[in-house]
Design an enzyme around this catalytic site. Structure first.
Site, short mmCIF file in Angstrom:
data_model
loop_
_atom_site.label_atom_id
_atom_site.label_comp_id
_atom_site.label_asym_id
_atom_site.label_seq_id
_atom_site.Cartn_x
_atom_site.Cartn_y
_atom_site.Cartn_z
N LYS A 195 0.83 -1.20 0.00
CA LYS A 195 0.00 0.00 0.00
C LYS A 195 0.88 1.27 0.00
O LYS A 195 2.08 1.20 0.28
CB LYS A 195 -0.91 -0.02 1.24
CG LYS A 195 -1.90 -1.18 1.23
CD LYS A 195 -2.90 -1.04 2.37
CE LYS A 195 -3.90 -2.18 2.36
NZ LYS A 195 -5.02 -1.95 3.30
N PHE A 246 -16.13 4.57 5.15
CA PHE A 246 -14.70 4.89 5.02
C PHE A 246 -14.16 4.59 3.61
O PHE A 246 -12.99 4.86 3.34
CB PHE A 246 -13.86 4.15 6.07
CG PHE A 246 -14.04 2.65 6.10
CD1 PHE A 246 -13.41 1.84 5.18
CD2 PHE A 246 -14.84 2.05 7.07
CE1 PHE A 246 -13.56 0.47 5.20
CE2 PHE A 246 -15.00 0.67 7.09
CZ PHE A 246 -14.36 -0.12 6.16
N ARG A 280 -1.46 -14.00 5.95
CA ARG A 280 -2.36 -13.29 6.88
C ARG A 280 -1.79 -13.32 8.29
O ARG A 280 -1.86 -12.33 9.03
CB ARG A 280 -3.76 -13.91 6.86
CG ARG A 280 -4.48 -13.83 5.53
CD ARG A 280 -5.04 -12.48 5.20
NE ARG A 280 -6.11 -12.04 6.07
CZ ARG A 280 -6.86 -10.96 5.86
NH1 ARG A 280 -6.64 -10.19 4.77
NH2 ARG A 280 -7.79 -10.60 6.68
N THR A 289 -6.24 -6.39 10.67
CA THR A 289 -6.37 -5.19 9.84
C THR A 289 -5.88 -3.93 10.56
O THR A 289 -5.17 -3.11 9.98
CB THR A 289 -7.85 -5.00 9.43
OG1 THR A 289 -8.31 -6.21 8.82
CG2 THR A 289 -8.01 -3.84 8.45
N ARG A 301 2.16 -5.75 10.44
CA ARG A 301 1.37 -4.56 10.76
C ARG A 301 1.69 -4.05 12.16
O ARG A 301 1.73 -2.84 12.40
CB ARG A 301 -0.12 -4.87 10.61
CG ARG A 301 -0.54 -4.95 9.14
CD ARG A 301 -1.94 -5.49 8.98
NE ARG A 301 -2.43 -5.36 7.61
CZ ARG A 301 -3.50 -5.99 7.13
NH1 ARG A 301 -4.18 -6.84 7.92
NH2 ARG A 301 -3.89 -5.80 5.89
N ASN A 334 -1.88 0.18 6.71
CA ASN A 334 -1.52 -1.09 7.35
C ASN A 334 -0.60 -1.94 6.46
O ASN A 334 -0.64 -3.17 6.50
CB ASN A 334 -2.77 -1.85 7.80
CG ASN A 334 -3.70 -2.19 6.65
OD1 ASN A 334 -3.38 -1.96 5.50
ND2 ASN A 334 -4.85 -2.77 6.97
N HIS A 367 -2.15 -5.21 1.62
CA HIS A 367 -3.34 -6.03 1.48
C HIS A 367 -2.88 -7.46 1.26
O HIS A 367 -1.85 -7.69 0.62
CB HIS A 367 -4.17 -5.58 0.27
CG HIS A 367 -5.13 -6.64 -0.19
ND1 HIS A 367 -6.35 -6.83 0.40
CD2 HIS A 367 -5.01 -7.61 -1.13
CE1 HIS A 367 -6.96 -7.85 -0.18
NE2 HIS A 367 -6.17 -8.34 -1.12
P1 ADP Z 1 -8.01 -6.64 5.28
O1 ADP Z 1 -7.21 -5.70 4.40
O2 ADP Z 1 -7.30 -6.93 6.58
O3 ADP Z 1 -8.48 -7.89 4.57
P2 ADP Z 1 -10.75 -5.60 5.01
O4 ADP Z 1 -10.90 -6.40 3.76
O5 ADP Z 1 -11.80 -5.74 6.06
O6 ADP Z 1 -9.33 -5.84 5.72
O7 ADP Z 1 -10.70 -4.05 4.64
C1 ADP Z 1 -10.05 -3.63 3.48
C2 ADP Z 1 -9.24 -2.39 3.77
O8 ADP Z 1 -10.12 -1.31 4.07
C3 ADP Z 1 -8.31 -2.49 4.99
O9 ADP Z 1 -7.08 -3.08 4.74
C4 ADP Z 1 -8.16 -1.02 5.35
O10 ADP Z 1 -7.19 -0.41 4.51
C5 ADP Z 1 -9.52 -0.46 5.03
N1 ADP Z 1 -10.36 -0.41 6.22
C6 ADP Z 1 -11.02 -1.43 6.83
N2 ADP Z 1 -11.71 -0.98 7.90
C7 ADP Z 1 -11.48 0.36 7.97
C8 ADP Z 1 -11.90 1.41 8.85
N3 ADP Z 1 -12.71 1.16 9.87
N4 ADP Z 1 -11.45 2.67 8.61
C9 ADP Z 1 -10.63 2.93 7.56
N5 ADP Z 1 -10.19 1.97 6.70
C10 ADP Z 1 -10.61 0.72 6.90
#
Ligand code: ADP
Length: 141
Positions: free
Chosen positions: A11, A59, A87, A93, A104, A114, A117
């Site tokens: 990212k 968001f 993971r 996350t 992370r 973070n 992805h």
């Molecule tokens: P992951 O990337 O851990 O699989 P998700 O698929 O749930 O997580 O979310 C996708 C991305 O959206 C996250 O990596 C993060 O960048 C963003 N995100 C998730 N939840 C939030 C939040 N509450 N506020 C801001 N960004 C968020």
């Protein structure tokens, strides 16, 4: 353990802070092999497709802005149990809740910045690897 290929996206926080190498070192040290790697601009259509599961979240516009703030790097990694392994290496996350010793937890800032992805299931990995890599851009060796 099943051999899997999973998709990572470095990212904009990883790109701008120079954290890609540190994260990649951890993936390689865990036995994962690079099958594909490319830098790209995360164009609107690709971003909407990739983040369809959060498109309705409040968001989402902020995530879209962030993800388009620099180029990103897409990485296809292969290894035994690669999807879960990556993971686990990443942690949850929200970087502020991720344990020290995870990518992370050590390198991330918050829930949005973070570092990476990573595909969250074997099914998602198959779709996401194809989304970023045509078959002839994936290497087996
Ligand atoms: P992951 O990337 O851990 O699989 P998700 O698929 O749930 O997580 O979310 C996708 C991305 O959206 C996250 O990596 C993060 O960048 C963003 N995100 C998730 N939840 C939030 C939040 N509450 N506020 C801001 N960004 C968020």
């Amino acid at each position: 353990m099943p051999l899997q290929t999973t998709l990572i996206l470095f990212k904009p926080d990883a790109i701008s802070k120079g954290l890609c190498g540190a994260a990649l070192t951890r993936f390689e040290a865990a036995g994962l092999k690079i099958r594909g790697l490319r830098m790209l601009k995360f164009e609107d259509a690709l971003l909407r497709e990739h983040y369809a599961h959060i498109a309705a979240k409040p968001f989402f516009p902020e995530v879209a802005r962030f993800m388009q703030s620099t180029p990103i790097i897409a990485l296809a990694l292969r290894g035994p149990n690669a999807v879960q392994k990556v993971r686990d290496l990443l942690g949850p996350t929200d970087s502020t809740k991720a344990a020290k010793g995870t990518i992370r937890g050590d390198l991330g800032k918050d829930v949005m910045a973070n570092v990476c992805h990573a595909s969250d299931s074997v099914e998602a990995a198959a779709t996401e690897v194809q989304r970023f890599f045509p078959e002839d851009a994936l290497f087996d060796y």
